[in-house]
Each structure stands twice: as structure tokens, then as C-alpha cells.
Design a protein around this motif. Structure first.
Motif, PDB file in Angstrom:
ATOM      1  N   CYS A  52       5.284  -7.302  52.956  1.00 21.29           N
ATOM      2  CA  CYS A  52       6.435  -7.189  53.782  1.00 21.29           C
ATOM      3  C   CYS A  52       7.663  -6.452  52.748  1.00 21.29           C
ATOM      4  O   CYS A  52       7.159  -6.657  51.631  1.00 21.29           O
ATOM      5  N   VAL A  53       8.509  -5.752  53.118  1.00 19.92           N
ATOM      6  CA  VAL A  53       9.380  -5.043  52.363  1.00 19.92           C
ATOM      7  C   VAL A  53      11.118  -5.374  52.619  1.00 19.92           C
ATOM      8  O   VAL A  53      11.193  -5.164  54.038  1.00 19.92           O
ATOM      9  N   VAL A  54      11.989  -5.772  51.855  1.00 19.40           N
ATOM     10  CA  VAL A  54      13.065  -5.934  52.234  1.00 19.40           C
ATOM     11  C   VAL A  54      13.725  -4.329  52.028  1.00 19.40           C
ATOM     12  O   VAL A  54      13.696  -3.681  51.047  1.00 19.40           O
ATOM     13  N   GLY A  55      14.499  -4.149  53.150  1.00 12.62           N
ATOM     14  CA  GLY A  55      15.370  -2.765  52.906  1.00 12.62           C
ATOM     15  C   GLY A  55      16.621  -3.111  52.839  1.00 12.62           C
ATOM     16  O   GLY A  55      17.434  -3.732  53.940  1.00 12.62           O
ATOM     17  N   LEU A  56      17.363  -2.519  51.970  1.00 12.57           N
ATOM     18  CA  LEU A  56      18.856  -3.242  51.652  1.00 12.57           C
ATOM     19  C   LEU A  56      19.650  -1.929  52.451  1.00 12.57           C
ATOM     20  O   LEU A  56      19.280  -0.679  52.233  1.00 12.57           O
ATOM     21  N   THR A  57      20.766  -2.113  53.090  1.00 12.85           N
ATOM     22  CA  THR A  57      21.306  -1.077  53.723  1.00 12.85           C
ATOM     23  C   THR A  57      22.370  -0.388  52.837  1.00 12.85           C
ATOM     24  O   THR A  57      23.673  -0.573  52.959  1.00 12.85           O
ATOM     25  N   LEU A  58      22.091   0.217  52.009  1.00 14.58           N
ATOM     26  CA  LEU A  58      22.791   1.225  50.968  1.00 14.58           C
ATOM     27  C   LEU A  58      21.989   2.323  50.722  1.00 14.58           C
ATOM     28  O   LEU A  58      20.793   2.332  50.845  1.00 14.58           O
ATOM     29  N   ASP A  59      22.616   3.428  50.374  1.00 12.35           N
ATOM     30  CA  ASP A  59      22.169   4.868  49.855  1.00 12.35           C
ATOM     31  C   ASP A  59      22.734   5.632  48.966  1.00 12.35           C
ATOM     32  O   ASP A  59      23.561   4.586  48.232  1.00 12.35           O
ATOM     33  N   ASP A  60      22.597   6.818  48.685  1.00 15.30           N
ATOM     34  CA  ASP A  60      23.060   7.195  47.573  1.00 15.30           C
ATOM     35  C   ASP A  60      24.699   7.147  47.741  1.00 15.30           C
ATOM     36  O   ASP A  60      25.450   7.375  46.519  1.00 15.30           O
ATOM     37  N   ASN A  61      25.346   7.003  48.891  1.00  8.69           N
ATOM     38  CA  ASN A  61      26.629   6.801  49.063  1.00  8.69           C
ATOM     39  C   ASN A  61      27.194   5.586  48.892  1.00  8.69           C
ATOM     40  O   ASN A  61      28.269   5.201  49.060  1.00  8.69           O
ATOM     41  N   GLY A  62      26.276   4.483  48.518  1.00 10.02           N
ATOM     42  CA  GLY A  62      26.876   3.149  48.366  1.00 10.02           C
ATOM     43  C   GLY A  62      26.511   2.415  49.606  1.00 10.02           C
ATOM     44  O   GLY A  62      25.824   2.667  50.351  1.00 10.02           O
ATOM     45  N   ILE A  63      27.342   1.304  49.605  1.00 12.90           N
ATOM     46  CA  ILE A  63      27.363   0.454  50.919  1.00 12.90           C
ATOM     47  C   ILE A  63      28.204   0.884  51.800  1.00 12.90           C
ATOM     48  O   ILE A  63      29.596   0.470  51.737  1.00 12.90           O
ATOM     49  N   PRO A  64      27.753   1.399  53.019  1.00  6.16           N
ATOM     50  CA  PRO A  64      28.920   1.541  54.066  1.00  6.16           C
ATOM     51  C   PRO A  64      29.932   0.694  54.417  1.00  6.16           C
ATOM     52  O   PRO A  64      29.256  -0.612  54.555  1.00  6.16           O
ATOM     53  N   SER A  65      31.062   0.850  54.719  1.00  8.70           N
ATOM     54  CA  SER A  65      31.814  -0.380  55.165  1.00  8.70           C
ATOM     55  C   SER A  65      31.405  -0.876  56.471  1.00  8.70           C
ATOM     56  O   SER A  65      31.497  -1.950  57.038  1.00  8.70           O
ATOM     57  N   LYS A  66      31.265   0.167  57.500  1.00  9.75           N
ATOM     58  CA  LYS A  66      30.979   0.237  58.888  1.00  9.75           C
ATOM     59  C   LYS A  66      29.614  -0.538  59.325  1.00  9.75           C
ATOM     60  O   LYS A  66      28.431   0.117  58.811  1.00  9.75           O
ATOM     61  N   ALA A  67      29.458  -1.478  59.943  1.00 12.88           N
ATOM     62  CA  ALA A  67      28.187  -2.124  60.581  1.00 12.88           C
ATOM     63  C   ALA A  67      27.238  -0.991  61.237  1.00 12.88           C
ATOM     64  O   ALA A  67      26.085  -0.994  60.671  1.00 12.88           O
ATOM     65  N   GLU A  68      27.892   0.098  62.017  1.00 17.49           N
ATOM     66  CA  GLU A  68      27.121   1.125  62.561  1.00 17.49           C
ATOM     67  C   GLU A  68      26.311   2.041  61.513  1.00 17.49           C
ATOM     68  O   GLU A  68      25.251   2.455  61.719  1.00 17.49           O
ATOM     69  N   ASP A  69      27.131   2.208  60.289  1.00 18.55           N
ATOM     70  CA  ASP A  69      26.646   2.988  59.342  1.00 18.55           C
ATOM     71  C   ASP A  69      25.433   2.385  58.434  1.00 18.55           C
ATOM     72  O   ASP A  69      24.546   2.886  58.038  1.00 18.55           O
ATOM     73  N   ARG A  70      25.553   0.905  58.499  1.00 16.12           N
ATOM     74  CA  ARG A  70      24.633   0.173  57.754  1.00 16.12           C
ATOM     75  C   ARG A  70      23.065   0.281  58.663  1.00 16.12           C
ATOM     76  O   ARG A  70      22.215   0.270  58.080  1.00 16.12           O
ATOM     77  N   PHE A  71      23.598   0.168  60.161  1.00 15.23           N
ATOM     78  CA  PHE A  71      22.428   0.168  60.888  1.00 15.23           C
ATOM     79  C   PHE A  71      21.742   1.490  60.689  1.00 15.23           C
ATOM     80  O   PHE A  71      20.432   1.525  60.959  1.00 15.23           O
ATOM     81  N   LYS A  72      22.345   2.681  60.552  1.00 15.25           N
ATOM     82  CA  LYS A  72      21.786   3.884  60.508  1.00 15.25           C
ATOM     83  C   LYS A  72      20.804   3.932  59.261  1.00 15.25           C
ATOM     84  O   LYS A  72      19.666   4.486  59.343  1.00 15.25           O
ATOM     85  N   ILE A  73      21.289   3.224  58.092  1.00 21.07           N
ATOM     86  CA  ILE A  73      20.330   3.235  56.770  1.00 21.07           C
ATOM     87  C   ILE A  73      19.239   2.328  57.354  1.00 21.07           C
ATOM     88  O   ILE A  73      17.889   2.724  56.937  1.00 21.07           O
ATOM     89  N   ALA A  74      19.577   1.153  58.187  1.00 26.43           N
ATOM     90  CA  ALA A  74      18.258   0.528  58.383  1.00 26.43           C
ATOM     91  C   ALA A  74      17.290   1.144  59.173  1.00 26.43           C
ATOM     92  O   ALA A  74      16.101   1.107  58.993  1.00 26.43           O
ATOM     93  N   GLU A  75      17.814   1.926  60.133  1.00 28.37           N
ATOM     94  CA  GLU A  75      16.931   2.636  61.091  1.00 28.37           C
ATOM     95  C   GLU A  75      16.111   3.639  60.194  1.00 28.37           C
ATOM     96  O   GLU A  75      14.952   3.872  60.328  1.00 28.37           O
ATOM     97  N   LYS A  76      16.777   4.214  59.198  1.00 32.39           N
ATOM     98  CA  LYS A  76      16.199   5.359  58.293  1.00 32.39           C
ATOM     99  C   LYS A  76      14.997   4.532  57.470  1.00 32.39           C
ATOM    100  O   LYS A  76      13.851   5.428  57.582  1.00 32.39           O
ATOM    101  N   ILE A  77      15.307   3.398  57.177  1.00 32.14           N
ATOM    102  CA  ILE A  77      14.230   2.524  56.112  1.00 32.14           C
ATOM    103  C   ILE A  77      12.972   2.477  57.325  1.00 32.14           C
ATOM    104  O   ILE A  77      11.980   2.536  57.009  1.00 32.14           O
ATOM    105  N   VAL A  78      13.215   2.080  58.457  1.00 31.43           N
ATOM    106  CA  VAL A  78      12.252   1.312  59.386  1.00 31.43           C
ATOM    107  C   VAL A  78      11.538   2.579  59.641  1.00 31.43           C
ATOM    108  O   VAL A  78      10.105   2.620  59.690  1.00 31.43           O
ATOM    109  N   ASN A  79      12.195   4.010  59.880  1.00 34.23           N
ATOM    110  CA  ASN A  79      11.332   5.083  60.502  1.00 34.23           C
ATOM    111  C   ASN A  79      10.521   5.630  59.250  1.00 34.23           C
ATOM    112  O   ASN A  79       9.347   6.242  59.344  1.00 34.23           O
ATOM    113  N   THR A  80      10.949   5.671  58.041  1.00 32.48           N
ATOM    114  CA  THR A  80      10.444   6.227  56.837  1.00 32.48           C
ATOM    115  C   THR A  80       9.267   5.321  56.526  1.00 32.48           C
ATOM    116  O   THR A  80       8.031   5.760  56.204  1.00 32.48           O
TER     117      THR A  80
END
Ligand code: B1M
Length: 772
Positions: A412-440
Motif C-alpha cells: 500500500c502507498v501513502v499519498g501526501l496531498t502536496l506537490d511542487d507548489n507546496g501544501i494547498p490551503s484549500k481542501a478542494e485543491d488537496r483533493f485534486k492532488i489526491a485524485e492525481k495520485i490515485v489516477n497515476t
């Protein structure tokens, strides 16, 4: 194959695989009979064709395997050829002495020969140690492109010899990417049904079953199986109806069983496979299902901010780390995070060492926590189970590095909701990173069940407005992505007073949002209590059973006390080897050897034995405790030898643990104590053949032979040894001892004396040698 070869004259002691060279016609005939009976897959006569088992045959692995595959090809009829790979025949560390990589190399040789010869698939079977299964599957997958099937063998208690249950087998093998998994040999088809049902409940890939023709019985010295073809196929058919789709027979079955089975299932279609969708992680004997209640990940094995831990890493003080692991397990952690990153040490080496040490004494699944993909890969490879990898994030580079490792080793892999721009403040943006991790992850063949999203906890003191965003993100990820979530809880309270209160409140809020796995310090009782009370309120702890049990006698709230490091008994029960010597040395300053043996070593082993019998611990843990006793005993022995002023021998005594029995701790104690009283001991060791005892007793003309046996099954060989000594007119007295014996038993098997412990053995020896 074995049954058919025996029917055709294979004798005890003959190596069946040599028939591929000396009697190819027999092997071909067997294959043809099975093809004729309707089998779609035939297995090569290569079950034991590994370099260790073929050592004294004069044939190489390659010769035997190539010949075996060629014979299978020559057999007339339509078929697939499975390269059969059985267990190596030696136990892997820590139970035995074979290293994981050595096991891998042995099997790799077989796989390469099979591929060269042109087999169609690889069948790894009759495996009882999950670690060996992992080595074999890796060897098959890394050295071939063929389909790989792997089946293990289970005992009456529903586990393999080393303690693996069906769900754990499924978790590991499915993760490693085998094409079919299941069970062979073990028991009769009736007894096997519950095990097969359990496998089917969790497996999302084809399930394979090859039962024996009943349970073996020894009649007139021969192994007999007592189930008819009809009964056999009736049971196997039930398994097929429940979902097993690759069927066959093992010990005691022959072509008639297959023929009957084929006729019964002809025209029936296999049940359609479904993805079971569980998120599971496992050690060799325990699987944790995430999403099924709250699961605690213990955070204590991590040097960040802990001076003592850093020192332990620098000084190679593994016991300190093991103690942290044990304490967290006892405090109720479900999974342990393992982080050993320090700039001044070799992190890869340390991680491999720590994982090996922890997995030999603790059965909780582990989370490999490192920022280096090299460390992660080394740890995922040697870990005996399905770990969690901590972590990737939304950056492409890290996903590219880590996902192939997770896929290969089935983690299993832990995916942290941060990317090259750091940790987004808003929940929706963290969700987008999570979505990207799951799709990748999906692009790498990793199912979303194997991704755990960490929406990242920020500190309320510095980023107060973002605390609620984290919680909102947890809910979004759970509801919209349908993946499991985890969070490092205590980050929330940095820089504020009464941190515990904030941590507790935040944890409650996060649990309501659907948090599956908090990462926290389980030794902190109040935070663990929050989880217990949450489980009641969320209707997870039915009828509040766990809660009532935990709270019925609570008066004072206390953190969990760390294990009593000073207590030798505790140390033996937990199996902390290194610590035992030091504490024994301390104890010897104020106690004599026998007091330590009687008050610490034996009572601890009794507790361990009882836990083993109840199925609370398994063989690897039993061995760790025995090894710990050995360390302790080595210190005692050293002292006894030093103090034993060697004078004239008071008499020569033979000591041996009888044939079939490998327990020698008790016998070794008796030896040292007798030596201490001036007797000369000829120690024949353990598992000693009857003839050897007789031969040495005659040659050495001893007056006393001491035999030890610890198992009900080996009292018989004790009786036979006594009988042989008497029949051969060896003029000696025989003294017996060991936990299964008593004075009545001793008399029944014609021993001259029974000693309940080492001290009694001394008294008897004194009497025999006329020493006052
Ligand atoms: Co195993 N084991 N074990 N084991 N093991 C027992 C004996 C068992 C009772 C555990 C259980 O299920 N509760 C059970 C036997 C059940 C039965 O038949 N009634 C058992 C089993 C089943 C097994 C295996 C089959 C497990 C498996 O593989 N599935 C396997 C056996 C393999 C084989 O022998 N073919 C196995 C393996 C092992 C280990 C290798 C892991 C390890 C042994 C390591 C070693 O000895 N080098 C081990 C251990 C440690 C135990 C227990 C926990 C402890 C035994 C021990 O050392 N006791 C044990 C449970 C238990 O007994 N509580 C268990 C301490 C020792 C000092 O006591 O040997 O009785 P004891 O010696 C005393 C006295 O009896 C007397 O003096 C000693 C000092 O006071 N004494 C003599 C002994 N010999 C004497 C000789 C004398 C005089 C006195 O004159 C010659």
C-alpha cells in the motif's frame, strides 16, 4: 506424481527427480495417464529439483529440469506444462539459517532452467513459510514472463506451520502479482473446505485447490490415504461451486481421482471473479483490514526530535528500537511506522536490519517510512508481508520512483496531498492532488484500494484557518475518491500548551470525517481512550464490549507503562535477545545459577509455551524466546565453567535429546549442572539416532545414560532407545527427564530413574557413582 512413482516402485531414500534421467519412460507414462484422464495441466517431476536436494545425486538442477520438461512435452495429448517447484527443504531465517536472498537464488536457478526448457507456467506449491513463498514468487517473476501459480499448505488449526492464515496468504501473494493462488496437500478435501472458503472470501484472482486423498494414516509402516475417488470429487466439486477454478489432487490421489473429478465438472463454467476491494496489509501471521474500524499506526519508531532514539541508531542499539516496538504493540497499535533516517548512518542497512529484527519478534504489519526510494525498495523486498510505503506526493518524480516498487512488492502507498507548489490551503485543491495520485497509481497497475491519502495536518498555532480544511479534505477524499485516509494527529498542537487536549479533540473531529488510520503515540492512554469511546459512539464497538472491558476497573488514568526492561522473564517472553545476557550477568551477582533457571528461564518458557499452544504466538516468536534463553544461559554456563575447578572426573555420563526431538534447552541445563558437580559429560546433542546412543555408550563404557524428551510423540523414541540399550547389553543405568515425562511414564518405558529437574539428576548421579 509422488503417489504414481511409489506405485511404480520408487523406494524410500530414492530421489524421485532422478527418474527424469534414469526412467524417463515411467514419467512419460504418468503424464500420459493424467492427460488421458482429462487433466489440462501436467506438472513436471521437479518438486525437489533444487541444488540442495540434488546435491548428492550427481545431476545438476538444469539437467534434471530440462529433461523433466522435455518428457512432459513428449507426452501425447493436449496440455499445459507446469514447472513444479516445491519447498527448498530448509527453513529461512529467523526460523532456520537460510537467508532470504539465498532462497531466492536457489529458486531462480530452477526458474531459469524451466524457462530455457520451454515450460508454460510455474507452479510453486506445498509452501508452509510465507517468506519462502515471497522469495519463490519474486524469483519466478523476475526471471520469467510466465504465469505464476502459488499454493501453500495448511494445518488443522487453519494456519501454515509458521502461522500464516488464509487472508494473510491472499494479501501477500495477490500483492506480489501471482496469477493464481490457493492451497495444496495439507489435509483431506473435507477438512480443507473452511480454508478454501476463507481464501475465496478475500481473493480477487483465480483460486486453486489440490487436496490430499484424505488424512494420511500409517498402517503396517505404510502411509495410507482413505478417501475414495467419489468422495474426493464430491468435496472438490463443492469447492468449485464456491469459486475455486483450478482443481487437482495431491498426496494419495492418482489418475483415477482426476478422471472422476473431470467427469463430474465437465461442462460447468468457473464462477466469475470479482474484485473484493479490501485494503489490507500484513505481517506473516496477521492481516489488518483498513477501513474496517479505526486502525492506529504507531509513530514512535522515528528519530525526529528524540535524542535517545538518535543515540540508539548511532550506537546500533537495536534493543532500544525493539522495546519501542513492543511497547506500542502492547498499547494497542495495529500497524507500526518505521523510520530510521539519520544523516550520519547508512539508512538502507539500518532499515533492513530493523525490519528484520522487528518482524522476528512482533506480528504487527509495518509501514516503511523513508524519503529515499533505495531504502524503500530494500525494505519492501526483505519485509515478510505486505507493508505500507510512506510516502509519495503529487510530484511526478517521486511517483515515478516509488510506484514501480509498490507494484512489484505489492505494498500500500501513502499519498501526501502536496506537490511542487507546496501544501494547498484549500481542501478542494488537496483533493485534486489526491485524485492525481490515485489516477497515476492506476497507470502503474496499483488499485485504489492500495492508496491511502494523508491530507496533512497543519499546526493550529501557525495556520489556524487550515485545520478545518484538512478535515474537509478527509471527507472529500473518502466520499468522492473512495480511498482510505490517514493523518499524523499530533502535528496540530505544536507550539500550544496542553497539547494532549488539542490532539484528542482534533482526533475526534477527524474520526467523524471518516479518518481510517491516525498516526499517533499509542503509549498515550488518553488518546487511545478517545478512539475507544469514538468506536462506541460510531457504533463500531458493538454493545460497547471493548469499551466496557477497558473501563470496568479504571480508577486512575495512566499512560501505558513501558515493558519492564529489568525483568528477565519479560525479556524472554518478548524475545529481546541482546538484553538477556546483560541482565543475566546482573542477576548472577545476587543469585545462583539454578535460582535463575528455576525462577526466570523456566517460568518464562512455560508462558511462551502456553501462548504458542493457544495460537497467540507462532513458531518464529517461540524460536526468538528460545534464542533469548540461550543467550542468557550462555552467561550462566560461562560462570559455571569458570567456577568449576576441574578435578578428577566423578564419573562419565552420556546425555542426549532423543531421536525426532530438537528441544535441548533442558538437557543443556542438566549438562552444566552435572558438570558443576564434577561429572564428565559426553553430550550427543539433540535428535540423536538410537544406534548412536548405543554405540557411544558401549565405546565409552559409561555407567549412566541420560535421555531427554519434550514431546509426547518423542517419548516413543525414548522407549526405543532404552530398549536398544538393554537389548545390546550396555551395562548402564538410564535416567530420563523432560516436561512430558513423569515417574509412571518413566517406569512404563523401562527407564531406571526419572529426574524432574537438573538438581534431581545430580542426586541420582551421585547415588549411581556412590558419591556422598
Ligand atoms: Co517446542 N514444543 N516445538 N520448541 N517448545 C513444546 C515442548 C510444547 C509443549 C509447546 C506447546 O505446544 N505448548 C510442544 C510439545 C507438545 C507435546 O508434544 N506435548 C512443542 C512443539 C509442538 C514444538 C514443535 C513441533 C512446533 C512446531 O514445529 N510446530 C517443534 C518441535 C520440533 C521437534 O522437536 N521435532 C518445536 C520447536 C521448538 C523450538 C525450536 C522453537 C524451541 C526449542 C529450542 C531448543 O530447545 N533449542 C521450543 C521451545 C522453547 C518450547 C517450549 C516453549 C519450552 C521448552 C523448554 O526449553 N523448556 C515448550 C513448552 C514448555 O515446555 N513450556 C515447547 C525449559 C526447559 C528448561 O525445560 O526441557 O522440561 P525442560 O527441562 C527441565 C526438566 O524437564 C528436566 O530438567 C530441565 C531443567 O529443570 N529435564 C531433565 C529435561 N531433560 C532432562 C534430562 C534429565 C533430567 C532432567 O536426565 C537426563
Amino acid at each position: 506424481m509422488g503417489t504414481m512413482l511409489q506405485q511404480r516402485g520408487l523406494k524410500t531414500g530414492e530421489v524421485p527427480e532422478t527418474y527424469n534421467i534414469i526412467h524417463p519412460e515411467i514419467i512419460k507414462e504418468i503424464h500420459e495417464e493424467y492427460i488421458e484422464a482429462g487433466a489440462n495441466i501436467i506438472t513436471t517431476n521437479t518438486f525437489g529439483a533444487n541444488e540442495l536436494k540434488l546435491k548428492n545425486t550427481g545431476y545438476s538442477v538444469e539437467e534434471i529440469i530440462i529433461s523433466a520438461v522435455n518428457i512432459a512435452k513428449e507426452a501425447k495429448g493436449e496440455k499445459y506444462i507446469a514447472l513444479d517447484i516445491g519447498p527448498i527443504g530448509q527453513m529461512l531465517e529467523p526460523i532456520g539459517t537460510l537467508s532470504f536472498e539465498r532462497a531466492y537464488e536457489i529458486i531462480k536457478k530452477q526458474v531459469i532452467a524451466g524457462v530455457k526448457a520451454g515450460c508454460d507456467l510455474i507452479l510453486i506449491e506445498t509452501i508452509s513459510d510465507l517468506y519462502e513463498a515471497k522469495a519463490a514468487v519474486l524469483a519466478a517473476k523476475e526471471n520469467s514472463n510466465l504465469p505464476v501459480f502459488c499454493t501453500m499448505t495448511f494445518e488443522e488449526n487453519g494456519r501454515t506451520f509458521t502461522g500464516t492464515d488464509p487472508i494473510t496468504m491472499v494479501t501477500l501473494l495477490e500483492g506480489l502479482g501471482v496469477d493464481a493462488l490457493g492451497v495444496n496437500c495439507s489435509l483431506g478435501p473435507g477438512e480443507l473446505l473452511p480454508i478454501v472458503e476463507e481464501i475465496l472470501k478475500y481473493s480477487s484472482i483465480p483460486v486453486m485447490v489440490q487436496p490430499n486423498a484424505g488424512l494420511p494414516k500409517i498402517i503396517n509402516g505404510e502411509t495410507v490415504y482413505d478417501i475414495s475417488e467419489e468422495e474426493f470429487s464430491k468435496h472438490v466439486q463443492i469447492m468449485a461451486e464456491k469459486g475455486a477454478c483450478i482443481l487437482g489432487g495431491c498426496c494419495g490421489t492418482n489418475e483415477k481421482f482426476i478422471k472422476k473429478l473431470v467427469s463430474e465438472i465437465k461442462g460447468k463454467s468457473p464462477k466469475v471473479l470479482e474484485n473484493k476491494g479490501y485494503t489490507t496489509v500484513c505481517s506473516p501471521s496477521k492481516t489488518v483490514i483498513l477501513g474496517n474500524g479505526v486502525k492506529v499506526i504507531g509513530e514512535r519508531i522515528n528519530p525526529t526530535g528524540k535524542k535517545k532514539f538518535k543515540d540508539a541508531l548511532k550506537n546500533n542499539n537495536i534493543d532500544y528500537i525493539l522495546t519501542e516496538a513492543i511497547n506500542q504493540m502492547e498499547a494497542g497499535a495495529d500497524i507500526l511506522d518505521v523510520n530510521v533516517g539519520l544523516p550520519e548512518i547508512n539508512e538502507t542497512e539500518m532499515m533492513v536490519r530493523v525490519i528484520n529484527e522487528i518482524q522476528s519478534i512482533i506480528n504487527l504489519p509495518l509501514q516503511i517510512d523513508s524519503s529515499s526510494s533505495e531504502v524503500i525498495e530494500a525494505a519492501a523486498r526483505i519485509y515478510n508481508g505486505k507493508p505500507i510505503i510512506n510516502s509519495v506526493n503529487g510530484k511526478d518524480q517521486i511517483m515515478r520512483e516509488v510506484f514501480p516498487i509498490a507494484k512489484k512488492y505489492g505494498a500500500c502507498v501513502v499519498g501526501l496531498t502536496l506537490d511542487d507548489n507546496g501544501i494547498p490551503s484549500k481542501a478542494e485543491d488537496r483533493f485534486k492532488i489526491a485524485e492525481k495520485i490515485v489516477n497515476t497509481a492506476k497507470e502503474y497497475g496499483i488499485k485504489k484500494e492500495d492508496i491511502l491519502i494523508d491530507c496533512l495536518v497543519l499546526t493550529a498555532s501557525a495556520q489556524q484557518e487550515e485545520v478545518m480544511e484538512t478535515l474537509k479534505a478527509v471527507r472529500l477524499v473518502k466520499e468522492k475518491l473512495g480511498v482510505k485516509t490517514l493523518l499524523g494527529v499530533s502535528n496540530v498542537s505544536f507550539g500550544l500548551p496542553n497539547r494532549e487536549l488539542l490532539n484528542q479533540t482534533f482526533l475526534s473531529m477527524a474520526l467523524v470525517q471518516g479518518l481510517d488510520a491516525p498516526i499517533l503515540n499509542p503509549n498515550n492512554k488518553t488518546i487511545m481512550d478517545v478512539i475507544k469511546s469514538f468506536k462506541v459512539l460510531a457504533n463500531l464497538d458493538k454493545e460497547a464490549k471493548e469499551y466496557i472491558e477497558a473501563n470496568s476497573n479504571v480508577e486512575v488514568k495512566q499512560d501505558v507503562q513501558p515493558i519492564n526492561k529489568g525483568n528477565l522473564k519479560d525479556i524472554i517472553i518478548k524475545g529481546i535477545k541482546e538484553e538477556a545476557s546483560q541482565i543475566t550477568k546482573e542477576l548472577l551477582k545476587t543469585n545462583d545459577s539454578l535460582t535463575i533457571v528455576d525462577n526466570y528461564l523456566i517460568p518464562a518458557l512455560d508462558i511462551v509455551g502456553a501462548k504458542f499452544e493457544r495460537g497467540e504466538i507462532f513458531l518464529p516468536q517461540l524460536i526468538q524466546s528460545a534464542e533469548t534463553v540461550k543467550n542468557s544461559f550462555a552467561v550462566i554456563k560461562e560462570k559455571e565453567v569458570l567456577e568449576n575447578k576441574k578435578g578428577i572426573s566423578k564419573g562419565k555420563i552420556i546425555l542426549a535429546t532423543v531421536k525426532g526431538d530438537i528441544h535441548d534447552i533442558g538437557k543443556n541445563i542438566v549438562k552444566v549442572i552435572l558438570e558443576n558437580y564434577g561429572f564428565e559429560i559426553i553430550d550427543l546433542g539433540k535428535d540423536v539416532p538410537i544406534e548412536k546412543v548405543v554405540k557411544i555408550a558401549k565405546e565409552e563404557d559409561v555407567k549412566l545414560v541420560g535421555l531427554s524428551a519434550l514431546m509426547t510423540t518423542t517419548v516413543k523414541s525414548m522407549e526405543e532407545t532404552i530398549k536398544a540399550l538393554k537389548e545390546n547389553n550396555v551395562q548402564c543405568k538410564i535416567i530420563v527427564g523432560g516436561a512430558v515425562l513423569n515417574p509412571e511414564y518413566a517406569e512404563m518405558i523401562n527407564a531406571d530413574y526419572y529426574a524432574k529437574d537438573a538438581q534431581e539428576a545430580v542426586q541420582i548421579a551421585k547415588k549411581i557413582f556412590n558419591i556422598v
